[in-house]
Design a protein around this motif. Structure first.
Motif, PDB file in Angstrom:
ATOM      1  N   GLN A 148      -4.652   1.679   0.222  1.00 63.79           N
ATOM      2  CA  GLN A 148      -3.434   0.927   0.284  1.00 63.79           C
ATOM      3  C   GLN A 148      -3.113   0.119   1.468  1.00 63.79           C
ATOM      4  O   GLN A 148      -3.009  -1.184   1.271  1.00 63.79           O
ATOM      5  N   LEU A 285       3.641  -2.983   2.986  1.00 64.53           N
ATOM      6  CA  LEU A 285       2.676  -2.138   2.586  1.00 64.53           C
ATOM      7  C   LEU A 285       1.352  -1.693   3.455  1.00 64.53           C
ATOM      8  O   LEU A 285       0.658  -0.321   3.191  1.00 64.53           O
ATOM      9  N   ARG A 289       3.323   4.103   3.583  1.00 67.89           N
ATOM     10  CA  ARG A 289       2.415   4.805   2.647  1.00 67.89           C
ATOM     11  C   ARG A 289       3.118   5.079   1.178  1.00 67.89           C
ATOM     12  O   ARG A 289       3.964   5.721   1.394  1.00 67.89           O
ATOM     13  N   LEU A 290       2.954   4.413   0.074  1.00 66.10           N
ATOM     14  CA  LEU A 290       3.478   4.612  -1.051  1.00 66.10           C
ATOM     15  C   LEU A 290       2.961   6.001  -1.857  1.00 66.10           C
ATOM     16  O   LEU A 290       1.747   6.058  -2.091  1.00 66.10           O
ATOM     17  N   GLN A 293       2.642   5.395  -6.246  1.00 67.19           N
ATOM     18  CA  GLN A 293       2.504   3.877  -6.399  1.00 67.19           C
ATOM     19  C   GLN A 293       2.939   3.340  -7.732  1.00 67.19           C
ATOM     20  O   GLN A 293       3.212   2.344  -8.001  1.00 67.19           O
ATOM     21  N   LEU A 297       5.344   0.338  -8.695  1.00 66.55           N
ATOM     22  CA  LEU A 297       4.807  -0.717  -9.239  1.00 66.55           C
ATOM     23  C   LEU A 297       5.718  -1.170 -10.622  1.00 66.55           C
ATOM     24  O   LEU A 297       5.966  -2.481 -10.620  1.00 66.55           O
ATOM     25  N   PRO A 337      -0.565  -2.212  -5.225  1.00 67.52           N
ATOM     26  CA  PRO A 337      -0.809  -0.964  -6.063  1.00 67.52           C
ATOM     27  C   PRO A 337      -1.684  -1.105  -7.093  1.00 67.52           C
ATOM     28  O   PRO A 337      -2.559   0.023  -7.477  1.00 67.52           O
ATOM     29  N   THR A 340      -5.287  -1.141  -5.875  1.00 71.49           N
ATOM     30  CA  THR A 340      -5.536   0.405  -5.160  1.00 71.49           C
ATOM     31  C   THR A 340      -5.872   1.184  -6.395  1.00 71.49           C
ATOM     32  O   THR A 340      -6.915   2.223  -6.105  1.00 71.49           O
ATOM     33  N   LYS A 411      -0.309   8.584  -8.202  1.00 67.27           N
ATOM     34  CA  LYS A 411       0.167   9.114  -6.951  1.00 67.27           C
ATOM     35  C   LYS A 411      -0.957   8.843  -6.160  1.00 67.27           C
ATOM     36  O   LYS A 411      -2.122   8.701  -6.468  1.00 67.27           O
ATOM     37  N   GLU A 412      -0.650   8.724  -4.663  1.00 66.36           N
ATOM     38  CA  GLU A 412      -1.494   8.553  -3.868  1.00 66.36           C
ATOM     39  C   GLU A 412      -2.729   9.459  -3.762  1.00 66.36           C
ATOM     40  O   GLU A 412      -2.358  10.788  -3.823  1.00 66.36           O
TER      41      GLU A 412
END
Length: 415
Positions: A148, A285, A289-290, A293, A297, A337, A340, A411-412
């Motif tokens: 990200q 961003l 840190r999202l 995500q 979004l 996102p 990513t 998710k991340e």
């Protein structure tokens, strides 16, 4: 091969700004993207200067867009078959050499509109190979939980370029003439190609059986079809660019001139506000840190659709500037996102093809959006109506995707 992979993975675990490979990728982008915009503003002004026929000016954009659209998929195939660093190096170097050719025509006072159109076409071909290569390199040199931030930093260079490039290019034209502006563009693209040479990538996985390009293409489509997240991301990318890019690019000048009776300065302020908003989004961003995500979004996409539709209903120029700046910010909260998610869920051997699919339905199909918007305007549909309907459609698409568990629950990824 194993040693090369191990070294790269270990390097990817260090902080992003201490990752040697990523730093050279950023340096290359900092020269390449603004360099292209310096060339573009020079080519546009040169075309306007050598011919009164505005048909040729339109052809300048179309000539670059069509080869890019047709060859993006081939660019993805090649990115998966060959060294991506080599592809990116050759792309930047070829563009630098094309500018040398243009300088020759200028110095010999023989440049014509046809020369500029042919060069635009060759630039479009180069873009078709560089886009998938660059976007599939990031996951190879960064850990998954760094993607990200890495994508945000790459986007920052992309958003600085439309602001910095035209400003530098316009100033160079005024003070140094066309020879000066194209010489600077050449140097920037040459420096970008040299920076790429310092990137060290792991060996790309090689299949046991040699496949034909057609088999590789079928494998890519089959892979995408079986991956529901890939399908969802590509579809979102299509709708976002189709319903926003064409109407907004064509519509803003019309709205400023015909509805607000504004000047070129007013239009410049609106366009710059988009760049500033997008740059701010990329910076945010890159700083945070999202964790969710997919949720961010979809919320951002709903807000984007609402603000976009509001432009069609706005009766105040300052409000339009604010709406466009906010849209620029939200677009980054959607695009980064999206990129990513696709990178994190795609096998490395398929990255080039998946990136090319995304680029084809997003940036590659922007010319289709231009054509449809132009046809609607020719049929008498008002630009404000087109923008309002586009905003409503984007909002509805985002709302529908709240039922898509593949996006909503994404998710991340932990590195």
């Amino acid at each position: 091969m194993e040693a090369a992979q191990s070294n790269t993975v270990n390097e990817a675990k260090v902080p992003v700004f201490k990752n040697r490979n990523f730093l050279f990728l950023i340096i290359a982008a900092l020269f390449s993207s603004p360099g292209y915009y310096v060339y573009l503003i020079g080519a546009e002004w040169l075309m306007l200067s050598i011919t009164e026929n505005r048909f040729y000016f339109g052809m300048l954009f179309l000539a670059a867009s069509i080869p890019r659209l047709l060859l993006l998929t081939a660019g993805g195939l090649i990115a998966d078959r060959f060294n991506r660093r080599t592809i990116l190096f050759l792309s930047d170097l070829s563009r630098a050499l094309l500018i040398i050719v243009l300088l020759f025509f200028i110095l010999t006072d023989s440049v014509t509109a046809v020369h500029l159109i042919v060069l635009a076409m060759l630039f479009g071909i180069s873009d078709a190979f560089s886009y998938p290569a660059m976007n599939s390199m990031t996951p190879m040199i960064l850990a998954e939980d760094q993607l990200q931030r890495g994508n945000s930093l790459i986007q920052m260079t992309a958003q600085i370029s439309p602001i910095l490039g035209p400003a530098v290019g316009g100033s160079l034209i005024a003070f140094l003439g066309f020879e000066g502006v194209f010489t600077v563009a050449f140097i920037m693209l040459l420096l970008s190609s040299l920076a790429v040479l310092f990137i060290r990538l792991p060996d790309q996985p090689v299949a046991n059986e040699k496949k034909t390009p057609w088999e590789d293409l079928k494998e890519g489509f089959s892979y995408a079809r079986k991956n529901e997240l890939v399908i969802a991301v590509v579809i979102l990318g299509f709708f976002l660019n189709f319903f926003i890019s064409g109407p907004l690019s064509i519509g803003l000048p019309i709205i400023i001139k015909d509805i607000f009776q504004g000047s070129a300065l007013n239009l410049a302020s609106v366009e710059i506000s988009m760049g500033i908003g997008a740059l701010a989004g990329a910076i945010v961003l890159a700083s945070i840190r999202l964790k969710k995500q997919g949720l961010v979004l979809l919320i951002s996409l709903i807000l984007l659709g609402i603000f976009y539709a509001s432009i069609g209903m706005s009766a105040n120029l300052l409000l339009v500037v604010m709406l466009v700046a906010t849209m620029g910010f939200l677009i980054q909260l959607v695009n980064i996102p999206l990129m990513t998610m696709l990178q994190q869920t795609t096998e490395k051997r398929m990255l080039g093809r998946m990136m090319s699919f995304l680029m084809t339905v997003s940036t590659g199909l922007v010319p289709v959006s231009y054509v449809v918007t132009s046809l609607l305007l020719a049929m008498g549909v008002g630009i404000q109506v087109i923008i309002m309907v586009g905003g409503i459609i984007v909002t509805l698409i985002a709302a529908i995707n709240f039922r898509n568990k593949h996006i909503l629950s994404f998710k991340e990824q932990k590195g």
